[in-house]
Design a protein around this motif. Structure first.
Motif, PDB file in Angstrom:
ATOM      1  N   PHE A   3       0.783  -1.234   0.188  1.00 61.51           N
ATOM      2  CA  PHE A   3       0.153   0.134  -0.129  1.00 61.51           C
ATOM      3  C   PHE A   3       0.738   1.398   0.156  1.00 61.51           C
ATOM      4  O   PHE A   3       0.730   2.266  -0.699  1.00 61.51           O
ATOM      5  CB  PHE A   3      -0.948  -0.101   1.125  1.00 61.51           C
ATOM      6  N   PHE A   4       1.887   1.221   0.935  1.00 63.33           N
ATOM      7  CA  PHE A   4       2.939   2.548   0.955  1.00 63.33           C
ATOM      8  C   PHE A   4       3.664   2.602  -0.353  1.00 63.33           C
ATOM      9  O   PHE A   4       3.887   3.575  -0.578  1.00 63.33           O
ATOM     10  CB  PHE A   4       3.665   2.596   2.146  1.00 63.33           C
ATOM     11  N   VAL A  56       5.844   9.979   3.557  1.00 64.81           N
ATOM     12  CA  VAL A  56       5.413   8.354   3.352  1.00 64.81           C
ATOM     13  C   VAL A  56       6.549   7.346   3.506  1.00 64.81           C
ATOM     14  O   VAL A  56       6.237   6.199   4.185  1.00 64.81           O
ATOM     15  CB  VAL A  56       5.184   8.249   1.786  1.00 64.81           C
ATOM     16  N   LEU A  57       7.781   7.932   3.381  1.00 59.02           N
ATOM     17  CA  LEU A  57       8.958   6.964   3.792  1.00 59.02           C
ATOM     18  C   LEU A  57       9.028   6.922   5.222  1.00 59.02           C
ATOM     19  O   LEU A  57       9.154   5.627   6.110  1.00 59.02           O
ATOM     20  CB  LEU A  57      10.370   7.451   3.319  1.00 59.02           C
ATOM     21  N   CYS A  83      -3.742   2.701   7.731  1.00 52.44           N
ATOM     22  CA  CYS A  83      -2.731   2.897   6.592  1.00 52.44           C
ATOM     23  C   CYS A  83      -3.582   3.889   5.632  1.00 52.44           C
ATOM     24  O   CYS A  83      -2.691   4.872   5.133  1.00 52.44           O
ATOM     25  CB  CYS A  83      -2.791   1.648   5.556  1.00 52.44           C
ATOM     26  N   ALA A  84      -4.781   4.021   5.745  1.00 49.66           N
ATOM     27  CA  ALA A  84      -5.283   5.147   4.785  1.00 49.66           C
ATOM     28  C   ALA A  84      -5.495   6.290   5.502  1.00 49.66           C
ATOM     29  O   ALA A  84      -4.927   7.365   4.773  1.00 49.66           O
ATOM     30  CB  ALA A  84      -7.006   4.713   4.667  1.00 49.66           C
ATOM     31  N   ILE A  85      -5.335   6.552   6.701  1.00 46.71           N
ATOM     32  CA  ILE A  85      -5.335   7.761   7.661  1.00 46.71           C
ATOM     33  C   ILE A  85      -3.725   8.269   7.525  1.00 46.71           C
ATOM     34  O   ILE A  85      -3.514   9.354   7.204  1.00 46.71           O
ATOM     35  CB  ILE A  85      -5.501   7.370   9.108  1.00 46.71           C
ATOM     36  N   LEU A  86      -2.916   7.357   7.604  1.00 42.40           N
ATOM     37  CA  LEU A  86      -1.276   7.862   7.482  1.00 42.40           C
ATOM     38  C   LEU A  86      -1.160   8.090   5.970  1.00 42.40           C
ATOM     39  O   LEU A  86      -0.346   9.279   5.821  1.00 42.40           O
ATOM     40  CB  LEU A  86      -0.530   6.358   7.591  1.00 42.40           C
ATOM     41  N   PRO A 153      10.386  13.962   9.581  1.00 45.19           N
ATOM     42  CA  PRO A 153      10.295  12.707   8.983  1.00 45.19           C
ATOM     43  C   PRO A 153      11.596  11.725   9.369  1.00 45.19           C
ATOM     44  O   PRO A 153      11.553  10.560   9.561  1.00 45.19           O
ATOM     45  CB  PRO A 153       9.942  12.942   7.598  1.00 45.19           C
ATOM     46  N   PHE A 154      12.837  12.620   9.114  1.00 45.01           N
ATOM     47  CA  PHE A 154      14.161  11.867   9.341  1.00 45.01           C
ATOM     48  C   PHE A 154      14.030  11.489  10.752  1.00 45.01           C
ATOM     49  O   PHE A 154      14.384  10.169  11.068  1.00 45.01           O
ATOM     50  CB  PHE A 154      15.036  12.973   9.116  1.00 45.01           C
TER      51      PHE A 154
END
Length: 259
Positions: A3-4, A56-57, A83-86, A153-154
Motif C-alpha cells: 500500500f505504501f 510516506v517514507l 494505513c489510509a489515515i497515514l 520525518p527523518f
C-alpha cells in the motif's frame, strides 16, 4: 508494505512528470518558455510531492517497526483504516507545508532576469533571480521546510530504525538477523538516497547555492531516484522476483508451444 509502495510510486511518477514535462515539450517543440504563474505552480507541486514522499517514507519505517518489533499485533495495528489515515495525512501535510511558499512567491513583483538557470522551476533558482525581499521565504524554508518537512520525518525514521535494529540484534540465529536486515535494506537505501540529495540541494542559504551543481543533483533527484526506487524494491523483494521468474517461464512455454 505494498500500500505504501503504491503511494511512493504515485509520488515519484507525479514528481518526475511535473519536473520533466517542460523539458520534454521544449525538446519536441523548441519552445522553452514558461509563464510566471506556471513556474510558481511547478515549484508548489514539486515541494508538495517531495514533502509527501518524505512523510510516506517515515510511515513506511513505522510499518517496518510494527512488523519487526510487534509482529503478532501487526494486522491489528496496521489495518486498512490506519494505513489510509497515514497516507492521507502524508499527502495533506505535504500540500499544506508548501502553501505559504506559493503565496509568498505570488507576491514577488521584481526579477533580475527572465531566464531560469535550471531545467525546471525550482525554488532556489527563482530566489536567485528575485530582487524582491525574500528574507521571510528563506527563513521559512530553513525553519519550517527543514524542521517540519525534512527533520521531523527523518527523526521518525531514525527512531523507528533504532528500535528495529535493537529488535534484530536480539534475534539469536544469524540467518534470522540477516533476513530481517535484508528486508529493511530496500527502504533504508531509498531513504539515504533521497535525504542525501535533498540535504545537498536545499539545506543552505540561497546566497551560497551553486546552481550548476544543483542541476546535477536535481536531475539525480527527479529522474534517477524515481527510476532506482522500483528497481531497489524489486531486486530486494522475494515476491517480485518469484513473480518475475514465473512470468518468464510462462513466456518461454508460450514461445515453445508456438514453435
Amino acid at each position: 508494505m505494498y500500500f505504501f509502495l503504491c503511494n511512493l510510486a504515485i509520488l515519484d511518477i507525479s514528481c518526475s512528470t511535473n519536473n520533466l514535462n517542460n523539458v520534454v515539450i521544449s525538446f519536441i517543440s523548441g519552445d522553452n518558455r514558461v509563464s510566471v504563474l506556471g513556474c510558481i505552480v511547478q515549484i508548489f507541486i514539486f515541494l508538495s510531492l517531495t514533502c509527501g514522499e518524505l512523510l510516506v517514507l517515515a510511515a513506511m519505517s513505522y510499518d517496518w517497526y510494527v512488523a519487526i518489533c510487534n509482529p503478532l499485533c501487526y494486522y491489528m495495528i496496521m489495518d486498512c483504516r490506519t494505513c489510509a489515515i497515514l497516507a492521507i495525512v502524508c499527502w495533506l501535510l505535504g500540500t499544506l507545508e508548501s502553501i505559504p511558499i506559493f503565496v509568498e512567491l505570488i507576491r514577488f513583483s521584481c526579477y533580475k532576469s527572465n531566464v531560469v538557470n535550471h531545467f525546471f522551476c525550482d525554488i532556489m533558482p527563482v530566489l536567485k533571480l528575485s530582487c524582491s525581499d525574500a528574507h521571510f521565504l528563506e527563513l521559512y524554508i530553513l525553519t519550517v521546510g527543514v524542521v517540519i518537512s525534512a527533520f521531523t520525518p527523518f527523526l521518525l525514521t531514525f527512531v523507528s530504525y533504532v528500535f528495529i535494529i535493537a529488535a534484530i540484534l536480539k534475534i539469536h540465529s544469524t540467518s534470522g538477523r540477516h533476513k530481517a536486515f535484508y528486508t529493511c535494506s530496500s527502504h533504508l537505501t531509498v531513504v539515504i538516497l533521497l535525504y542525501t540529495t535533498l540535504a545537498i540541494q536545499y539545506m543552505r542559504p540561497h546566497s551560497l547555492v551553486n546552481l550548476d551543481s544543483n542541476k546535477l543533483m536535481s536531475l539525480f533527484n527527479t529522474a534517477a531516484v524515481p527510476i532506482l526506487n522500483p528497481l531497489i524494491y524489486s531486486l530486494k523483494n522475494k515476491d517480485v522476483k518469484v513473480a518475475f521468474r514465473r512470468r518468464m517461464r510462462f513466456k518461454n512455454m508460450i514461445a515453445k508451444t508456438k514453435a
